[in-house]
Design a protein around this motif. Sequence first.
Motif, PDB file in Angstrom:
ATOM      1  N   ARG A 126       0.797  -1.228   0.000  1.00 55.58           N
ATOM      2  CA  ARG A 126       0.000   0.000   0.000  1.00 55.58           C
ATOM      3  C   ARG A 126       0.826   1.273   0.000  1.00 55.58           C
ATOM      4  O   ARG A 126       0.414   2.270  -0.573  1.00 55.58           O
ATOM      5  CB  ARG A 126      -1.005   0.020   1.150  1.00 55.58           C
ATOM      6  CG  ARG A 126      -0.386  -0.055   2.508  1.00 55.58           C
ATOM      7  CD  ARG A 126      -1.358  -0.642   3.474  1.00 55.58           C
ATOM      8  NE  ARG A 126      -2.275   0.344   4.004  1.00 55.58           N
ATOM      9  CZ  ARG A 126      -1.993   1.167   5.002  1.00 55.58           C
ATOM     10  NH1 ARG A 126      -0.802   1.166   5.543  1.00 55.58           N
ATOM     11  NH2 ARG A 126      -2.902   2.003   5.453  1.00 55.58           N
ATOM     12  N   ASN A 127       2.000   1.303   0.628  1.00 56.20           N
ATOM     13  CA  ASN A 127       2.810   2.512   0.591  1.00 56.20           C
ATOM     14  C   ASN A 127       3.993   2.426  -0.379  1.00 56.20           C
ATOM     15  O   ASN A 127       4.354   3.414  -0.982  1.00 56.20           O
ATOM     16  CB  ASN A 127       3.313   2.886   1.989  1.00 56.20           C
ATOM     17  CG  ASN A 127       2.173   3.311   2.900  1.00 56.20           C
ATOM     18  OD1 ASN A 127       1.824   2.599   3.823  1.00 56.20           O
ATOM     19  ND2 ASN A 127       1.590   4.461   2.601  1.00 56.20           N
ATOM     20  N   GLU A 157       4.325   0.759   7.167  1.00 63.74           N
ATOM     21  CA  GLU A 157       5.113   1.838   6.587  1.00 63.74           C
ATOM     22  C   GLU A 157       6.570   1.758   7.049  1.00 63.74           C
ATOM     23  O   GLU A 157       7.484   1.908   6.247  1.00 63.74           O
ATOM     24  CB  GLU A 157       4.511   3.155   7.069  1.00 63.74           C
ATOM     25  CG  GLU A 157       4.408   4.209   6.013  1.00 63.74           C
ATOM     26  CD  GLU A 157       3.640   5.391   6.565  1.00 63.74           C
ATOM     27  OE1 GLU A 157       2.423   5.252   6.773  1.00 63.74           O
ATOM     28  OE2 GLU A 157       4.271   6.426   6.806  1.00 63.74           O
ATOM     29  N   ASP A 171      -8.003   0.687   5.306  1.00 62.56           N
ATOM     30  CA  ASP A 171      -6.736   0.981   6.008  1.00 62.56           C
ATOM     31  C   ASP A 171      -6.681   0.483   7.446  1.00 62.56           C
ATOM     32  O   ASP A 171      -5.731   0.783   8.166  1.00 62.56           O
ATOM     33  CB  ASP A 171      -6.447   2.498   6.059  1.00 62.56           C
ATOM     34  CG  ASP A 171      -6.042   3.020   4.706  1.00 62.56           C
ATOM     35  OD1 ASP A 171      -5.386   2.265   3.967  1.00 62.56           O
ATOM     36  OD2 ASP A 171      -6.388   4.166   4.391  1.00 62.56           O
TER      37      ASP A 171
HETATM   38  C1  LIG Z   1       0.224   4.742   3.169  1.00 60.71           C
HETATM   39  O1  LIG Z   1      -0.886   4.226   2.472  1.00 60.71           O
HETATM   40  C2  LIG Z   1      -2.156   4.554   3.020  1.00 60.71           C
HETATM   41  C3  LIG Z   1      -3.214   3.879   2.186  1.00 60.71           C
HETATM   42  O2  LIG Z   1      -3.083   4.118   0.838  1.00 60.71           O
HETATM   43  C4  LIG Z   1      -2.333   6.068   3.076  1.00 60.71           C
HETATM   44  O3  LIG Z   1      -3.539   6.387   3.707  1.00 60.71           O
HETATM   45  C5  LIG Z   1      -1.168   6.660   3.838  1.00 60.71           C
HETATM   46  O4  LIG Z   1      -1.269   8.073   3.833  1.00 60.71           O
HETATM   47  C6  LIG Z   1       0.150   6.251   3.215  1.00 60.71           C
HETATM   48  N1  LIG Z   1       1.235   6.805   3.986  1.00 60.71           N
HETATM   49  C7  LIG Z   1       2.253   7.381   3.376  1.00 60.71           C
HETATM   50  C8  LIG Z   1       3.321   7.974   4.284  1.00 60.71           C
HETATM   51  O5  LIG Z   1       2.352   7.462   2.182  1.00 60.71           O
END
Ligand SMILES: *[C@@H]1O[C@H](CO)[C@@H](O)[C@H](O)[C@H]1NC(C)=O
Length: 482
Positions: free
Chosen positions: A207-208, A289, A447
Motif C-alpha cells: 500500500r505505501n 510503513e 486501512d
Molecule cells: C500509506 O498508504 C495509506 C493507504 O493508501 C495512506 O492512507 C497513507 O497516507 C500512506 N502513507 C504514506 C506515508 O504514504
Amino acid sequence: MATMQLLLIICLAAFCNGFTSVRLHRRPPDTDVSVAERRFLQKLDHFNGADTRVWHQRYFVNDTFVQPGGPVFLMIGGEGEANPTWMQYGSWLTYAQKLGAFCLLLEHRFYGESQPTLDMKLENLRFLSSRQALADLAHFQTVLSQDLGLSGRKWVVFGGSYPGSLAAWYRMKYPHLAYAAVASSAPVNAVVNFPEYLEVVQASLARNHSSCPKTMKVAFDSLIQLLAYKENYEKLTEHFRLCVMLEINSIMDNTFFLETIAEFIMDIVQYNNDNREFEGGKGGNVTIEVICDLMAKESLGAPYDRFVAVVQTILEATKQTCISAEYKKFIMDMKDYSWKGIASQGGKQWLYQTCTEFGFFQSTDSLSQPFSGFPLSYYVQQCKDIFGPGFSLSSITDAVQQTNEYYGGLNIQSSRIIFPNGLIDPWHALGINSNISYDVVAIQMQDAAHCADMYPERPEEPLAVPVARRSIFTLLTKWLQS
Ligand SMILES: *[C@@H]1O[C@H](CO)[C@@H](O)[C@H](O)[C@H]1NC(C)=O
Ligand SMILES: *[C@@H]1O[C@H](CO)[C@@H](O)[C@H](O)[C@H]1NC(C)=O
Ligand SMILES: *[C@@H]1O[C@H](CO)[C@@H](O)[C@H](O)[C@H]1NC(C)=O
Ligand SMILES: *[C@@H]1O[C@H](CO)[C@@H](O)[C@H](O)[C@H]1NC(C)=O
C-alpha cells in the motif's frame, strides 16, 4: 488475537488477541486492572445429560452504566486469557454508557483461569469446542438472568476475531437469548488451507511502497538459500537473534524456522497501527510503513540485509531478546498437558481447535505472496506431532466441513448482526464483506487492521474506524428501540 508461535506467544488478550502460528487474536495483557471478577458454576458437557460434572468459569462485571430497562452487553472471551482491561476501556463501553447497558465478559472454557478439567490430556480436550463454548454462554445467560433479574433485558453479544464468529453464531443458534451481535473481524468461514491470508499480507505491504512485497520475496528467497548450508547457521543465529544456535535436522525444523521468521511480518500487517498500548501491548510504532521504508532502503545493503534489519527492529520495539525457532522445543512445549506449561497460555488450546474445527492454516500455497516454504502439509504434520497419529489431512478436512455444515460458513441466515472488518487485516478474507440483508450488515474499514473498531478511539487511527463505530452505535440504538 497476536503473534503466535506459542513460543513467542507473549500472552494474549481477552478476545481479539493472538499468537502466531495460527494467528488470530491480539496481544497479551500486561496491565493490572482491578475489576469485579466472579466465578460461575458451569457444566462440563452440555451435550450429555448423564454427565453432571461442573467447574468454575471466570467472568467480569461492569455495572457502572446500567439503567432501568437498558440492555445487557456480553463480551465473549476467546483464545487467550480474558483481559479485564476491556471492562474499563473499549468502544463497547462507550456504547454501553450511552445505552445504559449492564456489561459482562465471560472467559472462554480452557483459556486463562477457566479450566474445566484437571489437565489438557487429549481425552479432556474433547470438551474444548466452539459448540460447548456457545452452550456455556447460553447457560451463563439463563442462570444469570434469573439470579440478577436481567431476563427482561435485551442481550447484545460482542466479540473480535474468533469470538467475533462466536458472537454471530450465538445470535444464529440461540436467537431466543441473543437479541443482536457485533462480530468484529470474524472469520466465519472455516477452511483447512488459508493461503489467502498471505495474499492479503502481500496487498497490504504494497500500500505505501508497491515494491515492498517483491523486495521481501527476494530477501526471503535469499534466506532459504542461506539455510541450505550448515556453514551459514552461525550467521543466521546472529542475524535473527535466535535463543539457541540454529540446528536443522529435518524438513520440519527448516519449515518451522522459516514460518517463525515470516510470522513477524504477518503480525505487523494484522495488527498494523492498532491501539494495543492501552491493554499493555508493545511495538505499536512498528507499522507496515516502517518496515516497508526499511525494505526500500538501499543503503542498508541487499534485500536480505534490509529484511534482517526489519526483524531486529521488530524485536527491539516489542522488547523480545531472542527468537525461539526450534521445532523440537515447540513440540515439547505443545505436548505438555499441564495448566502450567508455556503452551497453556492458549497456544496449545487454539492449535487443538484449528486441528479439530477450523483449519485456518496460513500456508504459502499461493503464488501471490512474499514467502515460501510452509505448505499445508506442514500444518497437518503439526497436528499429528502434537495430538497424535489420528490427525491427518482427511480428518481435518472432515472436521472443517462439519463446522461449516453446523454454522453455515458465509451463508448467514439471521438478523441483527454487524460484521465490521479492517481491510488490511488478512482475516477479512474469511469474513462477511457485503451486506446480506438490511440488518445483517458488513462494515468495511479501509486501512484498518484486526478488530480496529473495538479499541478506544484515538487521533492516529484511520478515518474509517470512527465512522464504523458511529454506524455500529446507530444500528444498535435503532435495534434496541424497536
Ligand atoms: C500509506 O498508504 C495509506 C493507504 O493508501 C495512506 O492512507 C497513507 O497516507 C500512506 N502513507 C504514506 C506515508 O504514504
Ligand atoms: C466501568 O467502565 C467505566 C468506563 O471505563 C469505568 O469508568 C468504571 O470504573 C468501570 N466500572 C467497573 C466497576 O469496573
Ligand atoms: C518503538 O518504540 C520503542 C520504545 O517503546 C523504541 O525502543 C523503538 O526504537 C521504536 N521503534 C521505532 C521503529 O520507532
Ligand atoms: C451495508 O449497509 C450499511 C448501511 O446499513 C452501509 O453503511 C455499509 O456501507 C454497507 N456495507 C457494504 C459493504 O456495502
